[in-house]
Design a protein around this motif. Structure first.
Motif, PDB file in Angstrom:
ATOM      1  N   ALA A 105      -7.587  12.139  49.904  1.00  0.00           N
ATOM      2  CA  ALA A 105      -6.894  10.866  49.704  1.00  0.00           C
ATOM      3  C   ALA A 105      -5.613  10.830  50.530  1.00  0.00           C
ATOM      4  O   ALA A 105      -5.036  11.858  50.881  1.00  0.00           O
ATOM      5  CB  ALA A 105      -6.582  10.660  48.236  1.00  0.00           C
ATOM      6  N   SER A 106      -5.157   9.619  50.819  1.00  0.00           N
ATOM      7  CA  SER A 106      -3.956   9.451  51.637  1.00  0.00           C
ATOM      8  C   SER A 106      -2.682   9.489  50.807  1.00  0.00           C
ATOM      9  O   SER A 106      -1.582   9.621  51.344  1.00  0.00           O
ATOM     10  CB  SER A 106      -4.020   8.134  52.409  1.00  0.00           C
ATOM     11  OG  SER A 106      -4.135   7.043  51.508  1.00  0.00           O
ATOM     12  N   GLY A 107      -2.787   9.358  49.491  1.00  0.00           N
ATOM     13  CA  GLY A 107      -1.602   9.356  48.647  1.00  0.00           C
ATOM     14  C   GLY A 107      -1.973   9.507  47.188  1.00  0.00           C
ATOM     15  O   GLY A 107      -3.155   9.518  46.808  1.00  0.00           O
ATOM     16  N   THR A 108      -0.962   9.641  46.343  1.00  0.00           N
ATOM     17  CA  THR A 108      -1.177   9.785  44.912  1.00  0.00           C
ATOM     18  C   THR A 108      -1.731   8.495  44.313  1.00  0.00           C
ATOM     19  O   THR A 108      -1.336   7.398  44.692  1.00  0.00           O
ATOM     20  CB  THR A 108       0.148  10.141  44.222  1.00  0.00           C
ATOM     21  OG1 THR A 108       0.606  11.386  44.734  1.00  0.00           O
ATOM     22  CG2 THR A 108      -0.012  10.247  42.720  1.00  0.00           C
ATOM     23  N   LEU A 109      -2.652   8.645  43.368  1.00  0.00           N
ATOM     24  CA  LEU A 109      -3.248   7.494  42.685  1.00  0.00           C
ATOM     25  C   LEU A 109      -2.948   7.594  41.198  1.00  0.00           C
ATOM     26  O   LEU A 109      -3.134   8.640  40.590  1.00  0.00           O
ATOM     27  CB  LEU A 109      -4.753   7.470  42.935  1.00  0.00           C
ATOM     28  CG  LEU A 109      -5.536   6.265  42.422  1.00  0.00           C
ATOM     29  CD1 LEU A 109      -6.716   5.973  43.343  1.00  0.00           C
ATOM     30  CD2 LEU A 109      -6.039   6.498  40.987  1.00  0.00           C
ATOM     31  N   ARG A 110      -2.466   6.498  40.621  1.00  0.00           N
ATOM     32  CA  ARG A 110      -2.202   6.419  39.186  1.00  0.00           C
ATOM     33  C   ARG A 110      -2.327   4.961  38.758  1.00  0.00           C
ATOM     34  O   ARG A 110      -3.014   4.187  39.413  1.00  0.00           O
ATOM     35  CB  ARG A 110      -0.815   7.010  38.851  1.00  0.00           C
ATOM     36  CG  ARG A 110       0.372   6.286  39.484  1.00  0.00           C
ATOM     37  CD  ARG A 110       1.705   6.833  38.998  1.00  0.00           C
ATOM     38  NE  ARG A 110       1.856   6.766  37.545  1.00  0.00           N
ATOM     39  CZ  ARG A 110       2.932   7.175  36.901  1.00  0.00           C
ATOM     40  NH1 ARG A 110       3.958   7.696  37.577  1.00  0.00           N
ATOM     41  NH2 ARG A 110       3.018   7.078  35.596  1.00  0.00           N
ATOM     42  N   TYR A 111      -1.699   4.564  37.651  1.00  0.00           N
ATOM     43  CA  TYR A 111      -1.720   3.187  37.189  1.00  0.00           C
ATOM     44  C   TYR A 111      -1.159   2.266  38.289  1.00  0.00           C
ATOM     45  O   TYR A 111      -0.215   2.626  38.958  1.00  0.00           O
ATOM     46  CB  TYR A 111      -0.869   3.065  35.921  1.00  0.00           C
ATOM     47  CG  TYR A 111      -0.819   1.687  35.317  1.00  0.00           C
ATOM     48  CD1 TYR A 111      -1.785   1.292  34.399  1.00  0.00           C
ATOM     49  CD2 TYR A 111       0.181   0.790  35.674  1.00  0.00           C
ATOM     50  CE1 TYR A 111      -1.736   0.015  33.847  1.00  0.00           C
ATOM     51  CE2 TYR A 111       0.223  -0.481  35.130  1.00  0.00           C
ATOM     52  CZ  TYR A 111      -0.739  -0.868  34.219  1.00  0.00           C
ATOM     53  OH  TYR A 111      -0.696  -2.116  33.681  1.00  0.00           O
ATOM     54  N   PRO A 112      -1.763   1.090  38.525  1.00  0.00           N
ATOM     55  CA  PRO A 112      -2.860   0.463  37.785  1.00  0.00           C
ATOM     56  C   PRO A 112      -4.258   0.844  38.266  1.00  0.00           C
ATOM     57  O   PRO A 112      -5.246   0.421  37.666  1.00  0.00           O
ATOM     58  CB  PRO A 112      -2.598  -1.020  38.024  1.00  0.00           C
ATOM     59  CG  PRO A 112      -1.989  -1.078  39.385  1.00  0.00           C
ATOM     60  CD  PRO A 112      -1.137   0.156  39.498  1.00  0.00           C
ATOM     61  N   ASP A 153      -5.730   3.685  38.033  1.00  0.00           N
ATOM     62  CA  ASP A 153      -6.266   4.373  36.862  1.00  0.00           C
ATOM     63  C   ASP A 153      -5.612   3.741  35.636  1.00  0.00           C
ATOM     64  O   ASP A 153      -4.420   3.943  35.388  1.00  0.00           O
ATOM     65  CB  ASP A 153      -5.950   5.864  36.922  1.00  0.00           C
ATOM     66  CG  ASP A 153      -6.635   6.647  35.808  1.00  0.00           C
ATOM     67  OD1 ASP A 153      -6.895   6.066  34.743  1.00  0.00           O
ATOM     68  OD2 ASP A 153      -6.917   7.842  36.005  1.00  0.00           O
ATOM     69  N   PRO A 154      -6.351   2.956  34.860  1.00  0.00           N
ATOM     70  CA  PRO A 154      -5.733   2.258  33.717  1.00  0.00           C
ATOM     71  C   PRO A 154      -5.154   3.183  32.673  1.00  0.00           C
ATOM     72  O   PRO A 154      -4.319   2.767  31.868  1.00  0.00           O
ATOM     73  CB  PRO A 154      -6.887   1.416  33.148  1.00  0.00           C
ATOM     74  CG  PRO A 154      -8.126   2.091  33.630  1.00  0.00           C
ATOM     75  CD  PRO A 154      -7.782   2.674  34.968  1.00  0.00           C
ATOM     76  N   TYR A 155      -5.575   4.455  32.676  1.00  0.00           N
ATOM     77  CA  TYR A 155      -5.039   5.430  31.721  1.00  0.00           C
ATOM     78  C   TYR A 155      -3.832   6.158  32.298  1.00  0.00           C
ATOM     79  O   TYR A 155      -3.263   7.034  31.640  1.00  0.00           O
ATOM     80  CB  TYR A 155      -6.125   6.428  31.330  1.00  0.00           C
ATOM     81  CG  TYR A 155      -7.346   5.761  30.743  1.00  0.00           C
ATOM     82  CD1 TYR A 155      -7.348   5.302  29.430  1.00  0.00           C
ATOM     83  CD2 TYR A 155      -8.488   5.560  31.517  1.00  0.00           C
ATOM     84  CE1 TYR A 155      -8.454   4.666  28.897  1.00  0.00           C
ATOM     85  CE2 TYR A 155      -9.600   4.928  30.994  1.00  0.00           C
ATOM     86  CZ  TYR A 155      -9.589   4.482  29.682  1.00  0.00           C
ATOM     87  OH  TYR A 155     -10.687   3.851  29.156  1.00  0.00           O
ATOM     88  N   ASP A 156      -3.444   5.796  33.502  1.00  0.00           N
ATOM     89  CA  ASP A 156      -2.264   6.348  34.171  1.00  0.00           C
ATOM     90  C   ASP A 156      -2.318   7.862  34.305  1.00  0.00           C
ATOM     91  O   ASP A 156      -1.299   8.546  34.199  1.00  0.00           O
ATOM     92  CB  ASP A 156      -0.978   5.925  33.441  1.00  0.00           C
ATOM     93  CG  ASP A 156       0.255   6.124  34.325  1.00  0.00           C
ATOM     94  OD1 ASP A 156       0.098   6.060  35.562  1.00  0.00           O
ATOM     95  OD2 ASP A 156       1.346   6.354  33.787  1.00  0.00           O
ATOM     96  N   ARG A 157      -3.508   8.394  34.566  1.00  0.00           N
ATOM     97  CA  ARG A 157      -3.583   9.783  34.990  1.00  0.00           C
ATOM     98  C   ARG A 157      -3.101   9.858  36.435  1.00  0.00           C
ATOM     99  O   ARG A 157      -3.375   8.960  37.234  1.00  0.00           O
ATOM    100  CB  ARG A 157      -5.019  10.291  34.865  1.00  0.00           C
ATOM    101  CG  ARG A 157      -5.492  10.431  33.431  1.00  0.00           C
ATOM    102  CD  ARG A 157      -6.981  10.633  33.338  1.00  0.00           C
ATOM    103  NE  ARG A 157      -7.727   9.448  33.753  1.00  0.00           N
ATOM    104  CZ  ARG A 157      -9.043   9.307  33.621  1.00  0.00           C
ATOM    105  NH1 ARG A 157      -9.759  10.289  33.090  1.00  0.00           N
ATOM    106  NH2 ARG A 157      -9.644   8.205  34.021  1.00  0.00           N
TER     107      ARG A 157
END
Length: 569
Positions: A173-180, A182-186
Motif C-alpha cells: 500500500a502507498s499509505g496507512t489506511l483507517r477510518y473511514p 475501515d469503518p471500525y477504524d483499525r
C-alpha cells in the motif's frame, strides 16, 4: 451499533476534527485529576497528539467510557512524551483495562507509542488506568480511543480472553489506511514483504468476510519473483502465550483457465519444514481469509508461503494481522462491593474521582481501601478519614467482607445506621470526630468482638439518655485483638507474578500520518528485512522482562503514521 464510541484528546480543551474526519473531544469531562501539558514545539506532530495529561498523584488514574455490556470493543491508547517537561526523561509506567494488567508502557523521547487491545466487555463501561511504577516517572496519555466491533469479527476469540495487537499490515500500500475506509477504524500500516509488489487489476474487489477487512487492503500484495522462492510472513519465537494470525488473500490478475496460483503455508523450525495449511488459491475480485489460532511453538519458527509444484505463479499475500491471546480475563471485584462503593461515590462527590476496578489488578486498589486476594476480590477495609465528607452515613452493609471502617475526622451528621451492626466480619469501626447524634445501636454497643470508636460526637449514652461526648472506645474487651486502623501506605506497590518476555514496537513519528502526522519508524518485534522486505517477526528481547500480577498477559504495541514505508530494526 455505534462503531466509533469515543475519541478522547487528552490535555486538550477544545473539540477537534482530524484529517480522517474523526471528531476528538477533550478529556476534561472524564477525569478531574492530572495536569494538561503541551509537547515542545520541536516535537509537535498534529494537535491531536501534541497535548497530553500527566498524573503526578495517586496509585492509579482511570478513564471510564460507557459501553454496552457484552459488546466487542477495540481500545487504543497513544502516548507522545515530546519532552513536555524539558527533562529528556521519557517515563515508564503500567496501563490496565477493566481491572486487567495490560502492559508496561515505555515512552520515547520523540515520536509516538501505541497499544491496542480487543475484547468483549463484562460491564457497562471500559476503564483504562495508568499506574505509576517508578519513583519520579509520572504516567502520561495523549489519546484514548474506543471502537465498537461486530461480534463476527475475530470470532475465534473466546469471550473470556483478549487480543493484544502485534501488527496489522497492508502490503504494497502507498499509505496507512483507517477510518473511514475501515469503518471500525483499525489502523492498517503500509508495508513491503518478499521481493516484489503487485497491484490488482480488478475494478471492484468484494472484501466480504468474517473479519470485514476493508477492500483497500486488497488492492496490493507482496510476492516473490519465482515459484521456487519462499515468501516469509512471520517469525515466531518460543513464548508462553499463543498467537492468533489472520492472512488475507486476493488474486491480483485475472488468470485464464489454464493458469493457476496455488500455495501453502509452511512452518520451519528445529524439527524441519512441514505444511500446516490447506492449499490457498486466492480468488480474483474477492477475498480469502486464512487463520492461525492458538498457535505456539517450542523453538524459533518461520512461517512462509510456498508455491505448489504445479502452480504457474508464486505466492502472494495482501494483508496480515497478528495478535497475542491473553489469559482468562478477570471477573472484577465482587459486584456487591462495587455497588456499595458506587453508592458512596454518588453520595460523596469527592469519591467520584476514583474510577476503574476498585481492587484490580492486584497491588493497584483505590488509595482508600484494601482488598482480599481472592479470584473475585472483596473489599476488606475502608479508610475515608479526613476526606471532608458530610451528610448522613449511607447503608453499605452489603460489603459484608469489611473488617475495618474508618470514617473519623469528617462531618457526618444524623444517627449511626443500625445496619453497620449486621456486618459479620467487622472488627473495627472508627466514627470519631464527626457530628453524629442519637444513640449507639445496640447491635454495635453489645458487640464484644468490635472495636468501636465514637469520641467527638454529640451522642446519647445508653445509660443516661443524655447527649454528651461518648468515651473514645466502647466494648473493646482485653481478649479482643483489634485490627489496627492503619491508613494505606502511599508507597508504590510491588507487583508479584510470573515473568514474561517483553515485546516492544516503538513507532517513532514526525509529520503527517494516521493521526494527521508523518513518521519514520523503528520496529522491535516485527523485523524489517532489507533484502526481501518486511515480515511479521514475533521475537523476544531477552534483555527486558516484564512481570505482572493479573490473569492478563503482556503485549507491547506501538504506533505508526501515514507514509511511513521505511523502517529499521
Amino acid at each position: 451499533m455505534h462503531l466509533v464510541l469515543a475519541s478522547i484528546n487528552c490535555g486538550e480543551t477544545d473539540t477537534l476534527v482530524d484529517t480522517n474526519g474523526i471528531i476528538w473531544t477533550p478529556d476534561t469531562n472524564l477525569i478531574s485529576n492530572g495536569v494538561a501539558r503541551v509537547v515542545q514545539s520541536s516535537n509537535q506532530i498534529t494537535p491531536i497528539v501534541d497535548t497530553l495529561r500527566v498524573f503526578t498523584s495517586r496509585r492509579k488514574n482511570c478513564y471510564s467510557v460507557p459501553v454496552t455490556k457484552g459488546e466487542k470493543v477495540l481500545v487504543r491508547v497513544l502516548f507522545n512524551y515530546g519532552n513536555y517537561d524539558r527533562l529528556s526523561n521519557p517515563p515508564t509506567f503500567d496501563i490496565h483495562f477493566d481491572g486487567n494488567y495490560w502492559t508496561t508502557v515505555q515512552t520515547a523521547l520523540t515520536g509516538l507509542t501505541m497499544h491496542e487491545v480487543t475484547y468483549v466487555t463484562k460491564g457497562d463501561a471500559v476503564s483504562v488506568c495508568l499506574a505509576q511504577t517508578k519513583s519520579g516517572q509520572f504516567p502520561i496519555i495523549s489519546t484514548l480511543e474506543v471502537r465498537g466491533l461486530d461480534s463476527e469479527i475475530y470470532s475465534d476469540l473466546e469471550d473470556s480472553r483478549a487480543l493484544f495487537l502485534m501488527s496489522r499490515f497492508s502490503y504494497g500500500a502507498s499509505g496507512t489506511l483507517r477510518y473511514p475506509s475501515d469503518p471500525y477504524d483499525r489502523i492498517w500500516l503500509a508495508r513491503t514483504a518478499g521481493t516484489e509488489t503487485a497491484t490488482s487489476d480488478a475494478i471492484v474487489i468484494d472484501s466480504t468476510g468474517p473479519n470485514a477487512v476493508p477492500s483497500g487492503v486488497l488492492r496490493n500484495a507482496a510476492t516473490v519473483g519465482s515459484t521456487t522462492d519462499r515468501l516469509l510472513v512471520a517469525t515466531i519465537s518460543p513464548i508462553s502465550f499463543p498467537v492468533y494470525m489472520n492472512m488475507y488473500f486476493s488474486e491480483v490478475s485475472n488468470l485464464d483457465s489454464t493458469e493457476t496460483r496455488s500455495f501453502k503455508a509452511y512452518e520451519t523450525n528445529s524439527s524441519g519444514t512441514s505444511p500446516f495449511s490447506p492449499t490457498i488459491s486466492p480468488p480474483y475480485g474477492s477475498l480469502l481469509e486464512s487463520t492461525i489460532y492458538d498457535y505456539s511453538v517450542d523453538s524459533m519458527t518461520n512461517i512462509s508461503l510456498v508455491a505448489d509444484a504445479d502452480s504457474d505463479y508464486p505466492p502472494l499475500v495482501n494483508a496480515i494481522e497478528a495478535f497475542y491471546i491473553s489469559g482468562v480475563l478477570t471477573e472484577g471485584t465482587d459486584s456487591n462491593d462495587v455497588e456499595a462503593l458506587g453508592l458512596l461515590q454518588t453520595t460523596f462527590d469527592v469519591l467520584g474521582e476514583w474510577k476503574g476496578d476498585p481492587c484490580l489488578p492486584a497491588g493497584y486498589s483505590w488509595d482508600w481501601l484494601n482488598c482480599s486476594n481472592d479470584a473475585i476480590p472483596r473489599v476488606t477495609s475502608l479508610h475515608l478519614d479526613s476526606f471532608g465528607l458530610s451528610g448522613s452515613l449511607p447503608d453499605i452493609s452489603s460489603m459484608d467482607a469489611l473488617e475495618i471502617i474508618d470514617f473519623h475526622n469528617n462531618s457526618f451528621t444524623g444517627t449511626i445506621p443500625s445496619s453497620l451492626g449486621t456486618m459479620p466480619n467487622l472488627k473495627e469501626l472508627n466514627l470519631g470526630n464527626n457530628k453524629l447524634s442519637g444513640s449507639v445501636p445496640s447491635s454495635l454497643s453489645k458487640n464484644n468482638k468490635l472495636k468501636l470508636i465514637i469520641t467527638g460526637n454529640p451522642l446519647c449514652t445508653a445509660s443516661s439518655k443524655a447527649c454528651s461526648n461518648s468515651p473514645a472506645t466502647i466494648n473493646s474487651s482485653p481478649d479482643n485483638t483489634a485490627v489496627a486502623s492503619k491508613k494505606k501506605s502511599n508507597m508504590l506497590p510491588v507487583v508479584l507474578g510470573v515473568t514474561i518476555p517483553a515485546f516492544f514496537l516503538m513507532w517513532i513519528a514526525a509529520g503527517n500520518g494516521a493521526y494527521g502526522g508523518q513518521t519514520n519508524a523503528k520496529f522491535d518485534g516485527f523485523q524489517t528485512t532489507t533484502t526481501s522486505g518486511e515480515h511479521v517477526d514475533v521475537t523476544v528481547n531477552n534483555e527486558g522482562n516484564q512481570t505482572f500480577g493479573s490473569p492478563s498477559p503482556l503485549l507491547d504495541e506501538n504506533y505508526n503514521h501515514n507514509n511511513s514505508d521505511d523502517a529499521t530494526h
